[in-house]
Write a protein that holds these residues in place. Structure first.
Motif, PDB file in Angstrom:
ATOM      1  N   ASP A  67      -1.363  -3.216  13.323  1.00 17.44           N
ATOM      2  CA  ASP A  67      -2.186  -3.747  12.251  1.00 17.44           C
ATOM      3  C   ASP A  67      -2.343  -2.931  10.907  1.00 17.44           C
ATOM      4  N   SER A  68      -2.863  -1.602  11.539  1.00 18.57           N
ATOM      5  CA  SER A  68      -3.177  -0.598  10.398  1.00 18.57           C
ATOM      6  C   SER A  68      -2.002  -0.121   9.780  1.00 18.57           C
ATOM      7  N   LEU A  69      -0.891   0.050  10.602  1.00 18.06           N
ATOM      8  CA  LEU A  69       0.441   0.425   9.512  1.00 18.06           C
ATOM      9  C   LEU A  69       0.793  -0.869   8.673  1.00 18.06           C
ATOM     10  N   GLN A  70       0.500  -1.915   8.951  1.00 17.08           N
ATOM     11  CA  GLN A  70       0.750  -3.146   8.189  1.00 17.08           C
ATOM     12  C   GLN A  70      -0.030  -3.007   6.896  1.00 17.08           C
ATOM     13  N   LEU A  71      -1.090  -2.726   7.057  1.00 21.03           N
ATOM     14  CA  LEU A  71      -2.163  -2.429   6.062  1.00 21.03           C
ATOM     15  C   LEU A  71      -1.826  -1.348   5.108  1.00 21.03           C
ATOM     16  N   TRP A  72      -1.279  -0.037   5.727  1.00 20.18           N
ATOM     17  CA  TRP A  72      -1.080   1.045   4.910  1.00 20.18           C
ATOM     18  C   TRP A  72       0.209   0.571   4.069  1.00 20.18           C
ATOM     19  N   PHE A  73       1.225  -0.171   4.715  1.00 14.80           N
ATOM     20  CA  PHE A  73       2.285  -0.546   3.937  1.00 14.80           C
ATOM     21  C   PHE A  73       1.897  -1.307   2.701  1.00 14.80           C
ATOM     22  N   VAL A  74       1.182  -2.281   2.844  1.00 17.69           N
ATOM     23  CA  VAL A  74       0.783  -3.267   1.809  1.00 17.69           C
ATOM     24  C   VAL A  74      -0.007  -2.499   0.771  1.00 17.69           C
ATOM     25  N   ARG A  75      -0.790  -1.636   1.000  1.00 18.57           N
ATOM     26  CA  ARG A  75      -1.264  -0.690   0.137  1.00 18.57           C
ATOM     27  C   ARG A  75      -0.409   0.133  -0.408  1.00 18.57           C
ATOM     28  N   LEU A  76       0.444   0.702   0.062  1.00 15.84           N
ATOM     29  CA  LEU A  76       1.421   1.584  -0.334  1.00 15.84           C
ATOM     30  C   LEU A  76       2.423   0.786  -1.474  1.00 15.84           C
ATOM     31  N   ALA A  77       2.830  -0.402  -1.083  1.00  7.02           N
ATOM     32  CA  ALA A  77       3.598  -1.098  -1.868  1.00  7.02           C
ATOM     33  C   ALA A  77       2.905  -1.801  -3.274  1.00  7.02           C
ATOM     34  N   LEU A  78       1.787  -1.939  -2.990  1.00  9.28           N
ATOM     35  CA  LEU A  78       0.975  -2.307  -4.239  1.00  9.28           C
ATOM     36  C   LEU A  78       0.700  -1.019  -5.094  1.00  9.28           C
ATOM     37  N   LEU A  79       0.406   0.029  -4.603  1.00 15.04           N
ATOM     38  CA  LEU A  79       0.575   1.287  -5.590  1.00 15.04           C
ATOM     39  C   LEU A  79       1.937   1.288  -6.298  1.00 15.04           C
ATOM     40  N   VAL A  80       2.914   1.107  -5.574  1.00 17.91           N
ATOM     41  CA  VAL A  80       4.083   1.272  -6.194  1.00 17.91           C
ATOM     42  C   VAL A  80       4.450   0.200  -7.395  1.00 17.91           C
ATOM     43  N   LYS A  81       3.792  -1.155  -6.912  1.00 16.39           N
ATOM     44  CA  LYS A  81       4.387  -2.169  -7.853  1.00 16.39           C
ATOM     45  C   LYS A  81       3.472  -2.101  -9.032  1.00 16.39           C
ATOM     46  N   LEU A  82       2.001  -1.256  -8.963  1.00 18.33           N
ATOM     47  CA  LEU A  82       1.425  -0.747 -10.171  1.00 18.33           C
ATOM     48  C   LEU A  82       1.763   0.248 -10.811  1.00 18.33           C
ATOM     49  N   GLY A  83       2.925   1.005 -10.332  1.00 19.90           N
ATOM     50  CA  GLY A  83       3.271   2.029 -11.129  1.00 19.90           C
ATOM     51  C   GLY A  83       2.526   3.434 -10.840  1.00 19.90           C
ATOM     52  N   LEU A  84       1.967   3.475  -9.824  1.00 17.67           N
ATOM     53  CA  LEU A  84       0.894   4.527  -9.315  1.00 17.67           C
ATOM     54  C   LEU A  84       1.772   5.239  -8.417  1.00 17.67           C
ATOM     55  N   PHE A  85       2.921   5.821  -8.771  1.00 16.39           N
ATOM     56  CA  PHE A  85       3.667   6.552  -7.939  1.00 16.39           C
ATOM     57  C   PHE A  85       3.145   7.747  -7.286  1.00 16.39           C
ATOM     58  N   GLN A  86       2.555   8.477  -8.082  1.00 18.76           N
ATOM     59  CA  GLN A  86       1.977   9.879  -7.356  1.00 18.76           C
ATOM     60  C   GLN A  86       0.954   9.777  -6.475  1.00 18.76           C
ATOM     61  N   ASN A  87       0.197   8.613  -6.724  1.00 19.38           N
ATOM     62  CA  ASN A  87      -0.850   8.250  -5.727  1.00 19.38           C
ATOM     63  C   ASN A  87      -0.292   7.646  -4.161  1.00 19.38           C
TER      64      ASN A  87
END
Length: 379
Positions: A67-87
């Motif tokens: 579950d925690s890794l699924q959450l990390w994936f969702v968070r990282l995918a959202l950051l990429v979708k928002l164009g926050l690549f450095q973050n």
């Protein structure tokens, strides 16, 4: 809203935030589905904190779960979708190459007795590889994607030889083996497609086309879409003849298909072919034909309006886009369509600022916190 329409209008805008939904995966899905991606990033952070990870925990010992890794994936995918690549890159850093021992089920025998393999979602591995091309390192992205591709090929070879995914002896049923083969073939297709996208970004068109053609053997059901995509690559580089050849191949393949999807694809390709030849009247005719079949097709609507603009029919072009936005705001408030519409307002009217503000109001009533207001050209 505050800057252009004042306090009262801004106060009317009701947007969900991380506190106004259930603090769970269900709340996360709710935020994502209404395009409140920034709030979803915040909620991921809160849920990870509840797992003993996230904010302020960098460098401390931690226990991962599926579950925690699924959450990390969702968070990282959202950051990429928002164009926050450095973050996204900074948050990926503690995971290394995603192959550390504590990312495997075997590391937690008391929690996952008898389970083997990696807990890292496959999509997270693909994202980890693709992120480098968004950061301007396409060669590094290619290296990572080829590494992933090699692993997928190895696992598929093991399964086809009657072994388990890791190459050990296996006693799984034929049905389960077939399901696993299908899964890994699809994954291999997906990674190959990412390789092709990366090569395309590098402007290595020959290798990109070879890679797209290779995807067809893994995802045969996607053949018409892939051939259409290759045709459009050739259109972009000005090779009309080769583009036409691929579009003809699409027509042969889609003859076997039922339904409107194949017909729409063929018409769209013909329209783009005319667009590539600067034949805007014919392109407009095909886009209009698509809209008779599928009135909500945003790509056809947007391109039909662009054709009208090039034909010197500015007022008709504006009407086309306005009708699309008003008729189906839920599906048609595309940033590219709105950018085109605001550009036309600037060409057409001295009242363009008021018209843009009216669009801002329409967008504010329906869009979440991830909408890029720069497309409205207000500043």
């Amino acid at each position: 809203m505050l800057r252009f329409l004042g306090e009262r209008a801004a106060a009317k805008r009701q947007v969900l935030d991380a506190s106004s939904v259930e603090q769970s995966f269900a709340g996360l899905k709710q935020l994502i589905s209404c395009r409140n991606w920034r709030a979803a990033v915040d909620l991921c952070g809160r849920l990870l904190t509840a797992h003993g990870q996230g904010y302020g925990k960098s460098g401390l010992p931690t226990s991962h779960t599926a579950d925690s890794l699924q959450l990390w994936f969702v968070r990282l995918a959202l950051l990429v979708k928002l164009g926050l690549f450095q973050n996204a890159e900074m948050e990926f850093e503690p995971f290394g190459d995603l192959d550390q021992p504590d990312l495997y089920y075997e590391y937690y025998p008391h929690v996952y007795p008898g389970r083997r393999g990696s807990m890292v979602p496959f999509s997270m591995r693909v994202l980890h590889a693709e992120l480098q091309q968004y950061l301007g390192n396409p060669q590094e992205a290619l290296d990572r994607l080829h590494g992933l591709k090699a692993v997928c090929s190895k696992i598929l070879a093991h399964l086809e030889q009657g072994l388990a995914e890791d190459g050990s002896a296996s006693s799984i049923s034929q049905e389960n083996r077939q399901a696993s083969i299908q899964l890994w073939r699809a994954r291999l297709g997906r990674v190959t497609c990412s390789v092709a996208n990366c090569l395309l970004q590098m402007k290595d068109y020959v290798l990109a086309v070879d890679a797209y053609l290779a995807v067809i053997q893994y995802l045969p059901q996607q053949e018409p879409q892939l051939l259409s995509g290759i045709g459009r690559v050739f259109l972009q580089i000005g090779d009309i003849k080769t583009a036409e050849k691929y579009f003809q191949d699409v027509e042969k393949v889609t003859q076997k298909l039922d339904g409107l999807q194949g017909k729409t694809m063929v018409l769209m390709n013909r329209a783009f072919l005319h667009l590539g030849q600067n034949n805007f009247a014919e392109a407009h005719r095909f886009f209009t034909e698509i809209l008779r079949i599928e009135p909500s097709n945003a790509v056809a609507n947007n391109n039909a309006a662009v054709c009208l603009l090039y034909l010197g029919r500015l007022k008709d072009s504006v009407r086309q886009l306005e009708a699309m936005v008003q008729r189906q705001p839920r599906h048609c408030l595309h940033e590219s369509a709105l950018f085109n519409l605001t550009t036309m307002y600037e060409l057409e009217s001295s009242r363009s600022t008021q018209k843009k503000q009216a669009l801002l109001e329409a967008v504010a009533g329906r869009e979440g916190d991830s909408f890029n207001t720069q497309c409205l050209k207000l500043a």
